[in-house]
Design a protein around this motif. Structure first.
Motif, short mmCIF file in Angstrom:
data_model
loop_
_atom_site.label_atom_id
_atom_site.label_comp_id
_atom_site.label_asym_id
_atom_site.label_seq_id
_atom_site.Cartn_x
_atom_site.Cartn_y
_atom_site.Cartn_z
N VAL A 147 0.85 -1.19 0.00
CA VAL A 147 0.00 0.00 0.00
C VAL A 147 0.89 1.24 0.00
O VAL A 147 1.79 1.35 0.84
CB VAL A 147 -0.92 0.04 1.24
N GLY A 148 0.67 2.16 -0.93
CA GLY A 148 1.40 3.41 -0.94
C GLY A 148 2.65 3.37 -1.79
O GLY A 148 3.17 2.30 -2.14
N PHE A 149 3.16 4.57 -2.13
CA PHE A 149 4.30 4.66 -3.03
C PHE A 149 5.57 4.07 -2.43
O PHE A 149 6.32 3.37 -3.11
CB PHE A 149 4.57 6.13 -3.41
N GLU A 150 5.83 4.36 -1.14
CA GLU A 150 7.06 3.85 -0.53
C GLU A 150 7.11 2.32 -0.57
O GLU A 150 8.14 1.73 -0.87
CB GLU A 150 7.21 4.34 0.92
N SER A 151 5.97 1.69 -0.26
CA SER A 151 5.92 0.23 -0.29
C SER A 151 6.10 -0.30 -1.71
O SER A 151 6.78 -1.31 -1.94
CB SER A 151 4.59 -0.26 0.28
N THR A 196 9.26 -2.64 -2.78
CA THR A 196 8.92 -3.95 -3.35
C THR A 196 9.52 -4.12 -4.74
O THR A 196 10.09 -5.16 -5.07
CB THR A 196 7.40 -4.13 -3.41
N THR A 197 9.39 -3.09 -5.57
CA THR A 197 9.92 -3.15 -6.93
C THR A 197 11.44 -3.25 -6.94
O THR A 197 12.02 -4.05 -7.68
CB THR A 197 9.48 -1.91 -7.73
N LEU A 198 12.09 -2.46 -6.09
CA LEU A 198 13.55 -2.49 -6.03
C LEU A 198 14.08 -3.83 -5.54
O LEU A 198 15.17 -4.25 -5.92
CB LEU A 198 14.06 -1.36 -5.11
N CYS A 199 13.31 -4.49 -4.69
CA CYS A 199 13.79 -5.74 -4.07
C CYS A 199 13.15 -6.98 -4.68
O CYS A 199 13.28 -8.08 -4.12
CB CYS A 199 13.51 -5.71 -2.57
N THR A 200 12.45 -6.84 -5.78
CA THR A 200 11.71 -7.98 -6.32
C THR A 200 12.63 -9.12 -6.74
O THR A 200 12.32 -10.29 -6.53
CB THR A 200 10.82 -7.54 -7.51
N GLY A 201 13.79 -8.81 -7.32
CA GLY A 201 14.79 -9.83 -7.62
C GLY A 201 14.22 -11.05 -8.33
O GLY A 201 13.64 -10.95 -9.40
N LEU A 210 12.64 0.55 -12.77
CA LEU A 210 13.66 0.19 -11.78
C LEU A 210 14.74 1.25 -11.63
O LEU A 210 15.12 1.63 -10.51
CB LEU A 210 14.29 -1.16 -12.15
N GLY A 211 15.26 1.74 -12.75
CA GLY A 211 16.33 2.74 -12.70
C GLY A 211 15.90 4.01 -12.00
O GLY A 211 16.62 4.55 -11.15
N LEU A 212 14.72 4.51 -12.36
CA LEU A 212 14.21 5.73 -11.75
C LEU A 212 13.98 5.55 -10.25
O LEU A 212 14.32 6.43 -9.45
CB LEU A 212 12.90 6.15 -12.43
N LEU A 213 13.40 4.41 -9.88
CA LEU A 213 13.14 4.16 -8.46
C LEU A 213 14.44 4.05 -7.65
O LEU A 213 14.48 4.44 -6.49
CB LEU A 213 12.30 2.89 -8.29
N ARG A 214 15.48 3.50 -8.28
CA ARG A 214 16.76 3.40 -7.58
C ARG A 214 17.32 4.80 -7.28
O ARG A 214 17.88 5.04 -6.20
CB ARG A 214 17.75 2.60 -8.42
N ILE A 215 17.15 5.72 -8.21
CA ILE A 215 17.61 7.09 -8.00
C ILE A 215 16.82 7.74 -6.87
O ILE A 215 17.38 8.38 -5.98
CB ILE A 215 17.47 7.91 -9.30
N ILE A 216 15.50 7.55 -6.90
CA ILE A 216 14.65 8.12 -5.85
C ILE A 216 15.01 7.53 -4.49
O ILE A 216 15.11 8.23 -3.49
CB ILE A 216 13.17 7.85 -6.16
#
Length: 326
Positions: free
Chosen positions: A266-270, A274-279, A296-302
């Motif tokens: 729930v929510g952007f942070e989650s 989740t996306t960064l750690c989906t592996g 993935l790339g954009l979220l890693r920067i954020i």
């Protein structure tokens, strides 16, 4: 270079709504079926039980505190769709495997075969790792990991025999990331992820789905107790995010479980964590993989800015402590 950055920023904004629309999955129904909620006497668990009752399910809530179970049972009954629905309760320590297994069998003879098991039992004690007592460490491991493992071990044979079932294990955002003050708790939840992913592969051939719920900080009695032990650093980091309602988390959890999604958040942070750690985690559709790879790339920067912010909080708190000592 400008074109590349525009693509990084705007392509995900266009792609995400399209993928969300296309990836809609068929939703199973719990109407007339038996849903068991461990930790169902309060917080997210009670809200999950209410959602299931609203959708016509027979609901059994499990917890240790008899008084809380009685109050919760009455509240959940007020949300029934029809008189025939059964709302039952069981007082049991989920760390006692034999008792848990026996009660699962007993409640099935009374209410009917369990179709969905949601484990929301959990607790957090915060603090620096060296300050934990051995009793506190054992308590956290027992409730946050062994309780989930035992519930899975008890229910899986029944689901495999019937070749259907839904299992939901509840963690938190620190299931996928470490945070100051959560060393022991986060270790238990890291292990929970391993359990969920391995279990997914074991039970998939039997038409059994597994969902790992990763709610953010949620306004529950458990969260209030957790706040009592939080170091200043942990409180300041937690305050950077909002506080979700148990009703919102429960509704999303049930919907994701019934549509067979592995992760529920729930929510952007989650979503970001989740996306960064989906592996190598399971995915529902290949569209999910495409969307994750795209953002993935954009979220890693954020996420880097979040990490810098968290580290700055810890650094400032350390400096303040050092000044007081001097």
């Amino acid at each position: 270079m400008l074109f590349i950055w525009l693509c990084i920023i705007f392509v995900p904004c266009i792609l995400i709504p399209v993928v969300v629309y296309l990836r809609s999955l068929p939703k199973k129904s719990v109407n007339g079926k038996h849903v068991v909620v461990i930790g169902g006497s309060s917080g997210i668990g009670k809200s999950v039980a209410i959602v299931a009752a609203k959708e016509g399910a027979n609901v059994t809530i499990i917890a240790r505190n008899v008084e809380k179970l009685n109050y919760a049972q009455k509240e959940i009954e007020s949300y029934k769709c029809c008189k025939e629905q059964i709302i039952s309760k069981i007082s049991v320590d989920i760390c006692d495997y034999e008792s848990l297994e026996q009660n699962f069998s007993k409640i099935e003879t009374i209410v009917g075969p369990i179709f969905m098991m949601v484990n929301c039992a959990g607790m957090a004690i915060c603090g620096e790792v060296e300050k934990f007592t051995l009793d506190e460490i054992k308590q956290l491991v027992d409730i946050n990991f062994l309780g989930s493992l035992y519930s899975v071990k008890a229910i899986v044979p029944k689901f495999k025999m019937r070749k259907e079932g839904i299992i939901v294990l509840t963690g938190s955002q620190v299931t996928l990331m470490g945070m100051y003050g959560y060393s022991v708790y986060s270790s238990c939840k890291f292990a929970l992820r391993g359990l969920a992913e391995s279990l997914y592969m074991e039970v998939k051939p039997y038409n059994i789905s597994v969902t790992l719920a990763l709610p953010p900080d949620t306004d529950t009695p458990g969260f209030a107790n957790e706040n009592k032990t939080k170091p200043t650093e942990t409180k300041l980091i937690s305050d950077t995010a909002g506080l979700a309602t148990p009703e919102k988390v429960a509704k999303k959890l049930v919907n994701d479980a019934l549509t067979g999604k592995f992760f529920s958040y729930v929510g952007f942070e989650s979503y970001m964590v989740t996306t960064l750690c989906t592996g190598m985690s399971p995915f529902s559709t290949f569209l999910d993989v495409i969307m994750e790879a795209t953002v993935l790339g954009l979220l890693r920067i954020i996420s880097a800015f979040y990490i810098i912010s968290f580290n700055n909080i810890v650094k400032k708190c350390h400096e303040n402590k050092t000044k007081k000592i001097m």
